[in-house]
Design a protein around this motif. Structure first.
Motif, PDB file in Angstrom:
ATOM      1  N   ALA A 302     -22.333   6.430  61.043  1.00  0.00           N
ATOM      2  CA  ALA A 302     -23.623   7.118  60.873  1.00  0.00           C
ATOM      3  C   ALA A 302     -23.397   8.385  60.056  1.00  0.00           C
ATOM      4  N   THR A 304     -24.735  12.406  58.925  1.00  0.00           N
ATOM      5  CA  THR A 304     -25.522  13.576  59.331  1.00  0.00           C
ATOM      6  C   THR A 304     -26.679  13.722  58.349  1.00  0.00           C
ATOM      7  N   ASP A 350     -15.856  13.935  57.622  1.00  0.00           N
ATOM      8  CA  ASP A 350     -16.096  14.866  58.720  1.00  0.00           C
ATOM      9  C   ASP A 350     -16.004  16.316  58.251  1.00  0.00           C
ATOM     10  N   ALA A 356     -21.086  11.305  61.029  1.00  0.00           N
ATOM     11  CA  ALA A 356     -21.304  11.624  62.448  1.00  0.00           C
ATOM     12  C   ALA A 356     -20.063  11.215  63.241  1.00  0.00           C
ATOM     13  N   THR A 358     -17.686  12.032  67.091  1.00  0.00           N
ATOM     14  CA  THR A 358     -17.527  12.747  68.359  1.00  0.00           C
ATOM     15  C   THR A 358     -16.040  13.040  68.503  1.00  0.00           C
ATOM     16  N   VAL A 391     -19.200   7.724  64.943  1.00  0.00           N
ATOM     17  CA  VAL A 391     -20.403   7.210  65.615  1.00  0.00           C
ATOM     18  C   VAL A 391     -20.940   6.071  64.745  1.00  0.00           C
ATOM     19  N   TYR A 393     -23.530   3.587  63.015  1.00  0.00           N
ATOM     20  CA  TYR A 393     -24.944   3.652  62.633  1.00  0.00           C
ATOM     21  C   TYR A 393     -25.702   2.554  63.369  1.00  0.00           C
ATOM     22  N   ILE A 441     -31.017  10.725  63.383  1.00  0.00           N
ATOM     23  CA  ILE A 441     -30.041  11.759  63.011  1.00  0.00           C
ATOM     24  C   ILE A 441     -29.870  12.772  64.144  1.00  0.00           C
ATOM     25  N   CYS A 444     -27.520  11.455  66.888  1.00  0.00           N
ATOM     26  CA  CYS A 444     -26.089  11.598  66.552  1.00  0.00           C
ATOM     27  C   CYS A 444     -25.646  13.047  66.728  1.00  0.00           C
ATOM     28  N   ALA A 445     -26.499  13.983  66.295  1.00  0.00           N
ATOM     29  CA  ALA A 445     -26.136  15.404  66.390  1.00  0.00           C
ATOM     30  C   ALA A 445     -25.953  15.801  67.859  1.00  0.00           C
ATOM     31  N   GLN A 447     -25.053  13.851  70.316  1.00  0.00           N
ATOM     32  CA  GLN A 447     -23.798  13.239  70.796  1.00  0.00           C
ATOM     33  C   GLN A 447     -22.605  14.089  70.382  1.00  0.00           C
ATOM     34  N   ARG A 448     -22.638  14.547  69.131  1.00  0.00           N
ATOM     35  CA  ARG A 448     -21.560  15.390  68.618  1.00  0.00           C
ATOM     36  C   ARG A 448     -21.474  16.689  69.411  1.00  0.00           C
TER      37      ARG A 448
END
Ligand code: OOG
Ligand code: NI
Length: 464
Positions: A302, A304, A350, A356, A358, A391, A393, A441, A444-445, A447-448
């Motif tokens: 995925a 950002t 990254d 995205a 973690t 992560v 998508y 989006i 995902c943010a 989760q991060r």
């Protein structure tokens, strides 16, 4: 009595639809077999590297379906059905402008949201609703007759909605209720043997094949069911080798030697299916329709918001260069643009804040004796204290979705682009569903952020 958890209901629903669709569209079974063969070979070739974006169990069972409904009321009801399976609306797609041909729908996708639920079974359904008041497609008279036709039909029986509401509220059903829920939910998406009113279907088909498929019949059906494959280029070759004609291109990002991002999809048109018609003179005949097909997809990392902007710009750049140099192929141009603009490694994806990810503390990693002052998460990863995990998508791409709709149509339909369309957005869908539509989006943010907070807490840092 033993109870069946939501994720088990969802997994069973995906299996049950798969069995039904395989019976309805035999070429789907071929696609699933070929996908399985490719996945086995990729896992043997790449070992654990191939599992970075999902366990073999998850990927093997993974499917997305596509369905289409006609009215806000039907959308509300289908939202209730999916909620029973732990599937929630994510994302908004407006297909009316995403393509040059006539696709008068807006869409969302119902899917699990929690990482744990996704890992158990990620079944998702791309769900479109007809926009009957869009003047570019339907004039006032056709709109009125279409809405009247749609108001007369019932797609989801009350008992199905009742069981779905119970599964949603309790997070599980008794074994007996589970069986009934699955049978009713599967039947709601089965192709109906009811004769299709030929004149009405054809009137709508002149505007749009999609409008006819949705509003020309008195029930709904699965449009396609899509398995996930670990190497879509290989899948494409094997299908062609079997004599199954695929669409010209794999949609989405090109194949290249950097990390796979977002979603790549391809499809083939199904053979025509026998359907019964009611003719204008009242007689019933057997004819054929070609509206359903096979699709397959490969999922990547995925992005950002910043990564998505780079992606969208890259796609626009490919279009621009192709317009300038029409003799080149899209595949060739896209590979070049990707090499220029996208980072070639996960680590750079990254570091540049485009992908995205973690983070998790490496087992046994202690900060003791190390100076972590000012360390950011990248430094912790470099020091071997923290691992970075991509992560996957979990969503769709509007342009590919429009391409999928299009590859499925026999003619362009008619759209009067000089008129203005009616307003639709995520808030509209959310209002109709009476449920929030999540932003892919933002999910995902979050989760991060959660993973970063856990890493920071472990090392006693303020923020990682
Ligand atoms: C849905 C088309 C979109 C995808 O995978 O992008 C879609 C439809 O044809 O109803 O399924
Ligand atoms: Ni699809």
């Amino acid at each position: 009595m033993s109870s069946v958890a939501q994720w088990e209901l969802r997994a069973a629903f995906a299996r049950s639809l798969s069995t039904m669709y395989g019976r309805e569209v035999p070429a789907y079974t071929t696609l699933v077999e070929v996908s399985r063969g490719v996945n086995t070979d990729v896992l043997a070739r790449e070992g654990s590297a191939a599992e970075r974006l999902g366990s073999p169990e998850r990927v093997t069972a993974e499917r997305h379906g596509a369905i289409r409904v006609g009215t806000p009321e039907e959308l509300f009801q289908v939202g209730q059905v999916f909620a029973g399976f732990g599937m929630h609306p994510v994302g908004f797609y407006d297909l009316r402008d995403a393509s040059s041909s006539s696709v008068p729908v807006v869409s969302t996708a119902f899917r699990p949201i929690d990482a744990e639920e996704l890992a158990r079974n990620p079944f998702r359904v791309f769900t479109s609703v007809l926009v009957t008041d869009d003047r570019r497609f339907f004039d006032a008279d056709l709109q009125a007759r279409l809405e009247e036709f749609l108001a007369r039909r019932t797609l989801f029986p009350p008992r199905l909605l009742e069981l779905a509401a119970r599964a949603e509220a309790d997070g599980a059903l008794s074994a007996e209720d589970a069986e009934e829920f699955l049978a009713l939910a599967t039947a709601a998406f089965e192709l109906s043997p009811e004769p299709v009113d030929r004149a009405w279907y054809e009137e709508l088909a002149k505007v749009s094949g999609v409008a006819a498929d949705i509003g020309g019949v008195s029930s709904t059906h699965i449009n396609h069911l899509t398995p996930r494959v670990l190497d879509i280029d290989e899948l494409y070759r094997r299908m062609e080798a079997r004599g199954i004609e695929m669409i010209d291109e794999i949609q989405g990002p090109p194949r290249w030697d950097g990390p796979d991002v977002l979603l790549r999809q391809t499809s083939f048109r199904a053979l025509s299916e026998p359907r019964r018609f009611r003719e204008p003179d009242g007689s019933v005949t057997t004819g054929a329709l070609r509206v359903r097909f096979g699709e397959v997809e490969a999922r990547g990392i995925a992005l950002t918001a910043a990564g998505r902007a780079v992606y969208d710009d890259a796609v626009a750049e490919v279009d621009r260069r192709l317009a300038e140099e029409p003799s080149r192929t899209r595949v060739d141009v896209a590979a070049q643009v990707w090499a220029e603009r996208l980072p070639r490694t996960e680590a750079d994806l990254d570091r540049r804040g485009l992908g995205a990810f973690t983070y998790a503390v490496v087992e046994g990693a202690r900060a003791a004796g190390r100076d972590l002052g000012g360390a950011d998460v990248h430094a912790l990863v470099d020091a071997g204290l923290v691992e970075r995990n991509p992560v996957v998508y979990e969503d769709f791409l509007p342009r590919s979705a429009a391409g999928i709709f299009q590859s499925n149509l026999t003619d362009e339909g008619s759209k009067d682009a000089t008129l203005t369309g009616s307003d639709r957005d995520a808030a509209w869908i959310s209002g109709v569903l009476a449920r929030p539509v999540a932003d892919p989006i933002a999910l995902c943010a979050e989760q991060r952020e959660r993973s970063l907070a856990a890493v920071a807490a472990h090392f006693g840092l303020d923020a990682a």
